[in-house]
Design a protein around this motif. Structure first.
Motif, PDB file in Angstrom:
ATOM      1  N   LEU A  44       0.807  -1.224   0.000  1.00  0.00           N
ATOM      2  CA  LEU A  44       0.000   0.000   0.000  1.00  0.00           C
ATOM      3  C   LEU A  44       0.841   1.275   0.000  1.00  0.00           C
ATOM      4  N   ALA A  45       2.149   1.144  -0.025  1.00  0.00           N
ATOM      5  CA  ALA A  45       3.043   2.296   0.122  1.00  0.00           C
ATOM      6  C   ALA A  45       2.718   3.437  -0.830  1.00  0.00           C
ATOM      7  N   LYS A  46       2.418   3.128  -2.079  1.00  0.00           N
ATOM      8  CA  LYS A  46       2.161   4.182  -3.067  1.00  0.00           C
ATOM      9  C   LYS A  46       0.677   4.489  -3.218  1.00  0.00           C
ATOM     10  N   GLN A  47      -0.153   3.821  -2.454  1.00  0.00           N
ATOM     11  CA  GLN A  47      -1.595   3.979  -2.587  1.00  0.00           C
ATOM     12  C   GLN A  47      -2.238   4.655  -1.363  1.00  0.00           C
ATOM     13  N   VAL A  48      -1.435   5.224  -0.490  1.00  0.00           N
ATOM     14  CA  VAL A  48      -1.955   5.768   0.771  1.00  0.00           C
ATOM     15  C   VAL A  48      -3.041   6.821   0.564  1.00  0.00           C
ATOM     16  N   PRO A  49      -2.861   7.850  -0.262  1.00  0.00           N
ATOM     17  CA  PRO A  49      -3.935   8.847  -0.399  1.00  0.00           C
ATOM     18  C   PRO A  49      -5.242   8.240  -0.919  1.00  0.00           C
ATOM     19  N   LEU A  50      -5.159   7.352  -1.906  1.00  0.00           N
ATOM     20  CA  LEU A  50      -6.357   6.707  -2.440  1.00  0.00           C
ATOM     21  C   LEU A  50      -7.028   5.837  -1.375  1.00  0.00           C
ATOM     22  N   ALA A  51      -6.229   5.018  -0.687  1.00  0.00           N
ATOM     23  CA  ALA A  51      -6.780   4.147   0.356  1.00  0.00           C
ATOM     24  C   ALA A  51      -7.406   4.973   1.479  1.00  0.00           C
ATOM     25  N   LEU A  52      -6.749   6.064   1.849  1.00  0.00           N
ATOM     26  CA  LEU A  52      -7.282   6.920   2.904  1.00  0.00           C
ATOM     27  C   LEU A  52      -8.597   7.558   2.472  1.00  0.00           C
ATOM     28  N   GLY A  53      -8.683   7.967   1.210  1.00  0.00           N
ATOM     29  CA  GLY A  53      -9.926   8.542   0.694  1.00  0.00           C
ATOM     30  C   GLY A  53     -11.068   7.540   0.709  1.00  0.00           C
ATOM     31  N   ILE A  54     -10.775   6.304   0.337  1.00  0.00           N
ATOM     32  CA  ILE A  54     -11.801   5.255   0.351  1.00  0.00           C
ATOM     33  C   ILE A  54     -12.268   4.994   1.773  1.00  0.00           C
ATOM     34  N   ILE A  55     -11.324   4.882   2.691  1.00  0.00           N
ATOM     35  CA  ILE A  55     -11.685   4.646   4.099  1.00  0.00           C
ATOM     36  C   ILE A  55     -12.483   5.827   4.643  1.00  0.00           C
ATOM     37  N   LEU A  56     -12.087   7.035   4.306  1.00  0.00           N
ATOM     38  CA  LEU A  56     -12.819   8.226   4.746  1.00  0.00           C
ATOM     39  C   LEU A  56     -14.265   8.172   4.278  1.00  0.00           C
ATOM     40  N   LEU A  57     -14.469   7.869   3.018  1.00  0.00           N
ATOM     41  CA  LEU A  57     -15.823   7.787   2.472  1.00  0.00           C
ATOM     42  C   LEU A  57     -16.639   6.707   3.187  1.00  0.00           C
ATOM     43  N   LEU A  58     -16.054   5.539   3.366  1.00  0.00           N
ATOM     44  CA  LEU A  58     -16.754   4.445   4.040  1.00  0.00           C
ATOM     45  C   LEU A  58     -17.094   4.806   5.487  1.00  0.00           C
ATOM     46  N   GLU A  59     -16.163   5.447   6.179  1.00  0.00           N
ATOM     47  CA  GLU A  59     -16.417   5.828   7.574  1.00  0.00           C
ATOM     48  C   GLU A  59     -17.564   6.825   7.688  1.00  0.00           C
ATOM     49  N   ILE A  60     -17.564   7.830   6.840  1.00  0.00           N
ATOM     50  CA  ILE A  60     -18.629   8.837   6.895  1.00  0.00           C
ATOM     51  C   ILE A  60     -19.981   8.215   6.569  1.00  0.00           C
ATOM     52  N   VAL A  61     -20.043   7.410   5.525  1.00  0.00           N
ATOM     53  CA  VAL A  61     -21.318   6.784   5.153  1.00  0.00           C
ATOM     54  C   VAL A  61     -21.786   5.825   6.251  1.00  0.00           C
ATOM     55  N   ALA A  62     -20.873   5.020   6.795  1.00  0.00           N
ATOM     56  CA  ALA A  62     -21.243   4.105   7.877  1.00  0.00           C
ATOM     57  C   ALA A  62     -21.762   4.881   9.086  1.00  0.00           C
ATOM     58  N   GLY A  63     -21.076   5.954   9.456  1.00  0.00           N
ATOM     59  CA  GLY A  63     -21.497   6.759  10.603  1.00  0.00           C
ATOM     60  C   GLY A  63     -22.864   7.388  10.391  1.00  0.00           C
ATOM     61  N   VAL A  64     -23.095   7.931   9.214  1.00  0.00           N
ATOM     62  CA  VAL A  64     -24.390   8.553   8.904  1.00  0.00           C
ATOM     63  C   VAL A  64     -25.498   7.502   8.904  1.00  0.00           C
ATOM     64  N   LEU A  65     -25.229   6.330   8.340  1.00  0.00           N
ATOM     65  CA  LEU A  65     -26.233   5.258   8.350  1.00  0.00           C
ATOM     66  C   LEU A  65     -26.548   4.801   9.778  1.00  0.00           C
ATOM     67  N   CYS A  66     -25.544   4.744  10.631  1.00  0.00           N
ATOM     68  CA  CYS A  66     -25.782   4.341  12.029  1.00  0.00           C
ATOM     69  C   CYS A  66     -26.639   5.380  12.755  1.00  0.00           C
ATOM     70  N   VAL A  67     -26.344   6.651  12.560  1.00  0.00           N
ATOM     71  CA  VAL A  67     -27.171   7.707  13.166  1.00  0.00           C
ATOM     72  C   VAL A  67     -28.591   7.633  12.618  1.00  0.00           C
ATOM     73  N   SER A  68     -28.709   7.463  11.309  1.00  0.00           N
ATOM     74  CA  SER A  68     -30.030   7.352  10.686  1.00  0.00           C
ATOM     75  C   SER A  68     -30.776   6.131  11.208  1.00  0.00           C
ATOM     76  N   GLY A  69     -30.048   5.054  11.448  1.00  0.00           N
ATOM     77  CA  GLY A  69     -30.662   3.847  12.002  1.00  0.00           C
ATOM     78  C   GLY A  69     -31.189   4.057  13.404  1.00  0.00           C
ATOM     79  N   ILE A  70     -30.459   4.830  14.206  1.00  0.00           N
ATOM     80  CA  ILE A  70     -30.934   5.144  15.560  1.00  0.00           C
ATOM     81  C   ILE A  70     -32.236   5.937  15.464  1.00  0.00           C
ATOM     82  N   ILE A  71     -32.238   6.946  14.616  1.00  0.00           N
ATOM     83  CA  ILE A  71     -33.440   7.778  14.448  1.00  0.00           C
ATOM     84  C   ILE A  71     -34.596   6.926  13.942  1.00  0.00           C
ATOM     85  N   GLN A  72     -34.340   6.099  12.942  1.00  0.00           N
ATOM     86  CA  GLN A  72     -35.388   5.236  12.391  1.00  0.00           C
ATOM     87  C   GLN A  72     -35.936   4.282  13.458  1.00  0.00           C
ATOM     88  N   HIS A  73     -35.037   3.719  14.257  1.00  0.00           N
ATOM     89  CA  HIS A  73     -35.455   2.781  15.307  1.00  0.00           C
ATOM     90  C   HIS A  73     -36.338   3.472  16.345  1.00  0.00           C
TER      91      HIS A  73
END
Length: 129
Positions: A44-73
């Motif tokens: 992953l040495a040369k792929q750090v910015p791309l990998a970090l961007g993917i993880i960032l996107l996944l984290e934000i979407v997962a977090g928003v879905l979890c908050v939305s799930g609490i509200i929905q519940h």
């Protein structure tokens, strides 16, 4: 009747991923620099910015879905396969990706820490399915 345990786990996942995403956005350059050193001897040495961007996107979407799930519940007053379920699944996928990265970097203590988050995430998937 509101089941509290799934809500608590969704809150844990939401806090974890939204704070982590916020930190990545706030200090992008610092995170890239640190992770470049962390992964310098891995494939992953040369792929750090791309990998970090993917993880960032996944984290934000997962977090928003979890908050939305609490509200929905709370609004629907029933545990259903809804937004929280998908947030928990995305949380598991994100954690598996992070675990893979830590194993590639041979950071076994970091990998062990990720497993601590993975266990309640899997439990949330089970309870919400």
């Amino acid at each position: 009747m509101i089941q509290v345990a799934p809500l608590l786990i969704l809150a844990l996942l939401a806090i974890t991923f939204l704070q982590s995403g916020y930190d990545k956005i706030k200090d992008w350059k610092g995170n890239v620099a640190w992770l470049t050193g962390h992964f310098e001897k891995s494939i992953l040495a040369k792929q750090v910015p791309l990998a970090l961007g993917i993880i960032l996107l996944l984290e934000i979407v997962a977090g928003v879905l979890c908050v939305s799930g609490i509200i929905q519940h709370v609004i629907q007053d029933v545990v259903i396969r809804g937004l929280g379920f998908y947030g928990a699944i995305l949380s598991c996928i994100t954690l598996l990706m992070l675990l893979f990265g830590q194993r590639l970097a041979k950071d076994y203590d970091g990998a062990r820490t990720i497993v601590i988050y993975f266990i309640p995430a899997v439990l949330a998937v089970f309870w919400l399915s």
